[in-house]
Design a protein around this motif. Structure first.
Motif, PDB file in Angstrom:
ATOM      1  N   GLU A   1     -19.551 117.422 -68.519  1.00  0.00           N
ATOM      2  CA  GLU A   1     -20.706 117.016 -67.722  1.00  0.00           C
ATOM      3  C   GLU A   1     -20.780 117.774 -66.392  1.00  0.00           C
ATOM      4  O   GLU A   1     -21.854 118.194 -65.956  1.00  0.00           O
ATOM      5  CB  GLU A   1     -20.633 115.517 -67.450  1.00  0.00           C
ATOM      6  CG  GLU A   1     -21.790 115.025 -66.609  1.00  0.00           C
ATOM      7  CD  GLU A   1     -21.654 113.560 -66.213  1.00  0.00           C
ATOM      8  OE1 GLU A   1     -21.123 112.788 -67.021  1.00  0.00           O
ATOM      9  OE2 GLU A   1     -22.084 113.214 -65.112  1.00  0.00           O
TER      10      GLU A   1
ATOM     11  N   LEU B   1     -21.994 121.417 -66.857  1.00  0.00           N
ATOM     12  CA  LEU B   1     -23.406 121.403 -67.253  1.00  0.00           C
ATOM     13  C   LEU B   1     -24.292 121.043 -66.063  1.00  0.00           C
ATOM     14  O   LEU B   1     -25.358 121.623 -65.872  1.00  0.00           O
ATOM     15  CB  LEU B   1     -23.630 120.405 -68.390  1.00  0.00           C
ATOM     16  CG  LEU B   1     -23.251 120.883 -69.787  1.00  0.00           C
ATOM     17  CD1 LEU B   1     -23.345 119.734 -70.786  1.00  0.00           C
ATOM     18  CD2 LEU B   1     -24.152 122.025 -70.245  1.00  0.00           C
ATOM     19  N   ARG B   2     -23.835 120.089 -65.269  1.00  0.00           N
ATOM     20  CA  ARG B   2     -24.607 119.684 -64.104  1.00  0.00           C
ATOM     21  C   ARG B   2     -24.695 120.828 -63.100  1.00  0.00           C
ATOM     22  O   ARG B   2     -25.751 121.099 -62.537  1.00  0.00           O
ATOM     23  CB  ARG B   2     -23.955 118.458 -63.459  1.00  0.00           C
ATOM     24  CG  ARG B   2     -24.629 117.978 -62.191  1.00  0.00           C
ATOM     25  CD  ARG B   2     -23.866 116.794 -61.629  1.00  0.00           C
ATOM     26  NE  ARG B   2     -24.347 116.404 -60.326  1.00  0.00           N
ATOM     27  CZ  ARG B   2     -23.988 116.980 -59.199  1.00  0.00           C
ATOM     28  NH1 ARG B   2     -23.149 117.987 -59.221  1.00  0.00           N
ATOM     29  NH2 ARG B   2     -24.464 116.569 -58.048  1.00  0.00           N
ATOM     30  N   GLU B   3     -23.568 121.517 -62.889  1.00  0.00           N
ATOM     31  CA  GLU B   3     -23.580 122.650 -61.966  1.00  0.00           C
ATOM     32  C   GLU B   3     -24.576 123.711 -62.435  1.00  0.00           C
ATOM     33  O   GLU B   3     -25.306 124.293 -61.646  1.00  0.00           O
ATOM     34  CB  GLU B   3     -22.175 123.272 -61.866  1.00  0.00           C
ATOM     35  CG  GLU B   3     -21.209 122.478 -61.016  1.00  0.00           C
ATOM     36  CD  GLU B   3     -21.635 122.415 -59.553  1.00  0.00           C
ATOM     37  OE1 GLU B   3     -22.163 123.414 -59.042  1.00  0.00           O
ATOM     38  OE2 GLU B   3     -21.458 121.351 -58.938  1.00  0.00           O
TER      39      GLU B   3
ATOM     40  N   ALA C   1     -27.192 123.176 -64.367  1.00  0.00           N
ATOM     41  CA  ALA C   1     -28.555 122.653 -64.338  1.00  0.00           C
ATOM     42  C   ALA C   1     -29.134 122.618 -62.931  1.00  0.00           C
ATOM     43  O   ALA C   1     -30.336 122.797 -62.747  1.00  0.00           O
ATOM     44  CB  ALA C   1     -28.582 121.251 -64.942  1.00  0.00           C
ATOM     45  N   MET C   2     -28.270 122.378 -61.934  1.00  0.00           N
ATOM     46  CA  MET C   2     -28.785 122.274 -60.569  1.00  0.00           C
ATOM     47  C   MET C   2     -29.233 123.637 -60.028  1.00  0.00           C
ATOM     48  O   MET C   2     -30.091 123.711 -59.154  1.00  0.00           O
ATOM     49  CB  MET C   2     -27.733 121.668 -59.647  1.00  0.00           C
ATOM     50  CG  MET C   2     -27.354 120.237 -59.987  1.00  0.00           C
ATOM     51  SD  MET C   2     -28.747 119.114 -60.087  1.00  0.00           S
ATOM     52  CE  MET C   2     -29.085 118.808 -58.363  1.00  0.00           C
TER      53      MET C   2
ATOM     54  N   ASP D   1     -28.319 126.059 -57.970  1.00  0.00           N
ATOM     55  CA  ASP D   1     -28.465 126.320 -56.544  1.00  0.00           C
ATOM     56  C   ASP D   1     -27.207 126.910 -55.918  1.00  0.00           C
ATOM     57  O   ASP D   1     -26.985 126.793 -54.726  1.00  0.00           O
ATOM     58  CB  ASP D   1     -28.851 125.032 -55.807  1.00  0.00           C
ATOM     59  CG  ASP D   1     -27.808 123.937 -55.981  1.00  0.00           C
ATOM     60  OD1 ASP D   1     -26.853 124.152 -56.748  1.00  0.00           O
ATOM     61  OD2 ASP D   1     -27.936 122.876 -55.363  1.00  0.00           O
TER      62      ASP D   1
ATOM     63  N   MET E   1     -29.838 127.309 -70.251  1.00  0.00           N
ATOM     64  CA  MET E   1     -29.742 125.994 -69.628  1.00  0.00           C
ATOM     65  C   MET E   1     -30.951 125.793 -68.726  1.00  0.00           C
ATOM     66  O   MET E   1     -31.185 126.580 -67.816  1.00  0.00           O
ATOM     67  CB  MET E   1     -28.449 125.924 -68.795  1.00  0.00           C
ATOM     68  CG  MET E   1     -28.205 124.586 -68.158  1.00  0.00           C
ATOM     69  SD  MET E   1     -27.629 123.390 -69.361  1.00  0.00           S
ATOM     70  CE  MET E   1     -27.687 121.891 -68.396  1.00  0.00           C
TER      71      MET E   1
ATOM     72  N   ILE F   1     -32.824 121.843 -63.298  1.00  0.00           N
ATOM     73  CA  ILE F   1     -33.353 120.557 -62.838  1.00  0.00           C
ATOM     74  C   ILE F   1     -33.135 120.462 -61.342  1.00  0.00           C
ATOM     75  O   ILE F   1     -32.337 121.190 -60.779  1.00  0.00           O
ATOM     76  CB  ILE F   1     -32.705 119.345 -63.539  1.00  0.00           C
ATOM     77  CG1 ILE F   1     -31.193 119.339 -63.314  1.00  0.00           C
ATOM     78  CG2 ILE F   1     -33.058 119.306 -64.987  1.00  0.00           C
ATOM     79  CD1 ILE F   1     -30.525 118.079 -63.791  1.00  0.00           C
TER      80      ILE F   1
ATOM     81  N   VAL G   1     -34.637 112.980 -67.521  1.00  0.00           N
ATOM     82  CA  VAL G   1     -35.410 114.116 -68.011  1.00  0.00           C
ATOM     83  C   VAL G   1     -34.713 114.669 -69.248  1.00  0.00           C
ATOM     84  O   VAL G   1     -33.525 114.958 -69.190  1.00  0.00           O
ATOM     85  CB  VAL G   1     -35.472 115.220 -66.922  1.00  0.00           C
ATOM     86  CG1 VAL G   1     -36.267 116.416 -67.413  1.00  0.00           C
ATOM     87  CG2 VAL G   1     -36.035 114.666 -65.638  1.00  0.00           C
ATOM     88  N   PRO G   2     -35.430 114.793 -70.372  1.00  0.00           N
ATOM     89  CA  PRO G   2     -34.770 115.373 -71.538  1.00  0.00           C
ATOM     90  C   PRO G   2     -34.422 116.843 -71.290  1.00  0.00           C
ATOM     91  O   PRO G   2     -35.219 117.573 -70.712  1.00  0.00           O
ATOM     92  CB  PRO G   2     -35.829 115.261 -72.648  1.00  0.00           C
ATOM     93  CG  PRO G   2     -36.951 114.515 -72.081  1.00  0.00           C
ATOM     94  CD  PRO G   2     -36.826 114.479 -70.599  1.00  0.00           C
ATOM     95  N   LEU G   3     -33.253 117.220 -71.693  1.00  0.00           N
ATOM     96  CA  LEU G   3     -32.841 118.610 -71.502  1.00  0.00           C
ATOM     97  C   LEU G   3     -32.688 119.289 -72.862  1.00  0.00           C
ATOM     98  O   LEU G   3     -31.877 118.847 -73.672  1.00  0.00           O
ATOM     99  CB  LEU G   3     -31.497 118.670 -70.782  1.00  0.00           C
ATOM    100  CG  LEU G   3     -31.472 118.475 -69.279  1.00  0.00           C
ATOM    101  CD1 LEU G   3     -30.039 118.589 -68.775  1.00  0.00           C
ATOM    102  CD2 LEU G   3     -32.343 119.478 -68.579  1.00  0.00           C
TER     103      LEU G   3
ATOM    104  N   ILE H   1     -30.883 121.334 -74.523  1.00  0.00           N
ATOM    105  CA  ILE H   1     -29.627 122.100 -74.508  1.00  0.00           C
ATOM    106  C   ILE H   1     -29.165 122.282 -75.948  1.00  0.00           C
ATOM    107  O   ILE H   1     -29.121 121.313 -76.707  1.00  0.00           O
ATOM    108  CB  ILE H   1     -28.517 121.362 -73.733  1.00  0.00           C
ATOM    109  CG1 ILE H   1     -29.062 120.791 -72.416  1.00  0.00           C
ATOM    110  CG2 ILE H   1     -27.355 122.282 -73.446  1.00  0.00           C
ATOM    111  CD1 ILE H   1     -28.077 119.891 -71.691  1.00  0.00           C
ATOM    112  N   SER H   2     -28.801 123.492 -76.298  1.00  0.00           N
ATOM    113  CA  SER H   2     -28.332 123.730 -77.661  1.00  0.00           C
ATOM    114  C   SER H   2     -26.950 123.115 -77.856  1.00  0.00           C
ATOM    115  O   SER H   2     -26.160 123.021 -76.919  1.00  0.00           O
ATOM    116  CB  SER H   2     -28.285 125.230 -77.957  1.00  0.00           C
ATOM    117  OG  SER H   2     -27.251 125.827 -77.213  1.00  0.00           O
ATOM    118  N   ALA H   3     -26.692 122.711 -79.097  1.00  0.00           N
ATOM    119  CA  ALA H   3     -25.392 122.093 -79.411  1.00  0.00           C
ATOM    120  C   ALA H   3     -24.262 123.082 -79.170  1.00  0.00           C
ATOM    121  O   ALA H   3     -23.177 122.695 -78.712  1.00  0.00           O
ATOM    122  CB  ALA H   3     -25.389 121.627 -80.861  1.00  0.00           C
TER     123      ALA H   3
END
Lengths: 190, 273
Positions: free
Chosen positions: B136, B139-141, B143-144, B146, B163, B166, B176-178, B180-182
């Protein structure tokens, strides 16, 4: 083995204490992070990147519709980074708070405890001249990427603070946060 | 012993040079007596390290302590690390002559413990909190979108899928649906487990004398430093890792300083996000 022998029987007592600290403090720090919401990024516990990095822009404050007209001009004039949010249908008076001047909650501790909300509301009132009697709903957004569901989830912690006291705290992870429902109605005293 | 003493002195010089440079840059962007004092103390420390004088180590303790005190409670972790290192170098420098040999060896082992502690407990904390190990966090890094880290992760993971970006403000009113490929999720999870595993197992391997573990740890530090763009800590940590070798050549210390400085110039100069 030789290194352990040197650590245990080395000639310098200060160095021995430093070695003990290097082993003991990170473990104590991990416990403090779990129990007291201390930030894993601070205080030398080597927990950087273990939790989401604090981002100060994730706090959103809401006020009641009846309070919004008197507050909006003052709030909007605080600078270009303070904007007024409008969700369209509910027409909430809300503001995206520039919280970069407020580091205590977002940087040193996870924004979870009641005192974090109360302290932040106090700072917000001083910084943005919000009267004490005006209830403030604080939504603290913790962006999470929900891996199994492949969704970006805005975990929202919500609190209402008035007169320096927390009168409601809840946590939402649903699709919509109805802030007007949890704010006391205009004219009510509770 | 001479090797150990020379290595400690070289490490002290590396840190003092870094501190002097950092204070000089900070003085330009944010003039103030704190940066000037820190810079002066680091200059004295550098001179002391070059001339093998104990007052150099004392000055560096002052510089490290000043940095911690003036930034407390928001002190970054690598500042605490430098304070620990400064204390150890100081103890080795001021040890009485009759036990100087043993103290230097003692100090070197404690410094090795310090750098192994950083890696090992970083890995344990990532397990304890769970966000990193599940994938997580990375992935969050990504997605952000920045930071240099986000850019580097996106580049590295591009073979497994893209990716979406967001923003925190998009998440206020819900999820928010993302798309993202499996394969991307799997790749990130495997990478996360690999990082945590390396952080825990490599220091243990070094402590147990496993062949090649120290080289792998050095490679891991360089890799993590490049991706995270934590130039300041990467420079300190790479220097500390050199202490795992009995007699690191002078070229290794110079390469550490110049190498990370070059990376910093590339990033700070805006050539990378």
């Amino acid at each position: 083995m030789r290194a352990i022998h040197i650590l245990r029987h080395g000639p310098d007592r200060v160095l021995a204490w430093v070695a003990l600290l290097l082993v003991g403090w990170p473990m104590a720090h991990a416990v403090l992070v779990q129990t007291l919401d201390v930030s894993s990024w601070r205080f030398g516990g080597w927990g950087m990147y273990a939790t989401a990095a604090p981002r100060a822009s994730q706090v959103v404050a809401f006020v009641r519709r009846c309070d919004a007209p008197t507050l909006r001009p003052a709030l909007a004039s605080r600078g270009p980074r303070v904007g007024v949010l409008d969700d369209g249908g509910l027409q909430l008076g809300g503001l995206a708070v520039d919280a970069t001047g407020y580091r205590l909650a977002s940087d040193l501790a996870a924004f979870r405890g009641d005192h974090h909300f109360v302290a932040f509301a106090g700072w917000l009132r001083r910084a943005h001249h919000v009267p004490t009697r005006t209830p403030l709903a604080l939504a603290v957004v913790e962006p999470r990427v929900h891996v199994s569901g492949r969704r970006a989830m805005g975990i929202v912690r919500l609190a209402i603070v008035r007169d320096g006291e927390l009168i409601l705290r809840d946590r939402f992870s649903s699709s919509v946060v109805h802030v007007d429902v949890v704010l006391p109605p205009c004219g009510s005293t509770s | 012993m001479t090797d150990s003493k020379a290595a400690l002195r070289a490490f002290g010089a590396l840190l003092a040079a870094k501190g002097l440079l950092g204070a000089a840059l900070s003085s330009v962007s944010e003039p103030g007596v704190v940066h000037l004092t820190t810079g002066a103390l680091c200059a004295v420390a550098l001179l002391g390290a070059a001339r093998s004088r104990p007052w150099g180590a004392t000055a560096f303790v002052g510089a490290a302590a000043l940095t911690v005190v003036t930034s407390f409670p928001h002190t970054l972790n690598h500042r605490w690390f430098e304070l620990v290192v400064a204390l150890v170098l100081w103890r080795a420098a001021v040890a009485p002559v009759h036990r100087s040999l043993r103290t230097v060896v003692h100090a070197r082992v404690v410094l090795q413990l310090a750098i192994l502690s950083v890696f090992f407990f970083s890995g344990l904390q990532k397990i304890a909190h769970g966000q990193f190990l599940s994938g997580e966090h990375l992935l969050r890094e990504m997605a952000m979108d920045d930071s240099t880290m986000s850019w580097a992760l996106r580049k590295g993971a591009s073979v497994f899928g893209s990716m979406p970006s967001i923003d925190a403000t998009h998440l206020v009113f819900g999820s928010v649906p993302l798309p993202i490929s499996a394969s991307l999720v799997t790749a990130v999870r495997v990478t996360s487990v690999g990082i945590v595993g390396a952080e825990i197992l490599l220091p243990l391997g070094v402590a147990c004398g496993v062949f090649g573990a120290r080289w792998l740890l050095l490679a891991a530090q360089i890799g993590i430093g490049l991706v995270s763009a934590e130039i300041d800590f990467a420079l300190t940590a790479t220097g500390a890792l050199l202490l795992l070798w009995r007699a690191p050549p002078r070229a290794a210390w110079i390469a550490t300083f110049v190498g990370w400085l070059a990376v910093g110039v590339v990033i700070w100069g805006g050539l990378l996000p």
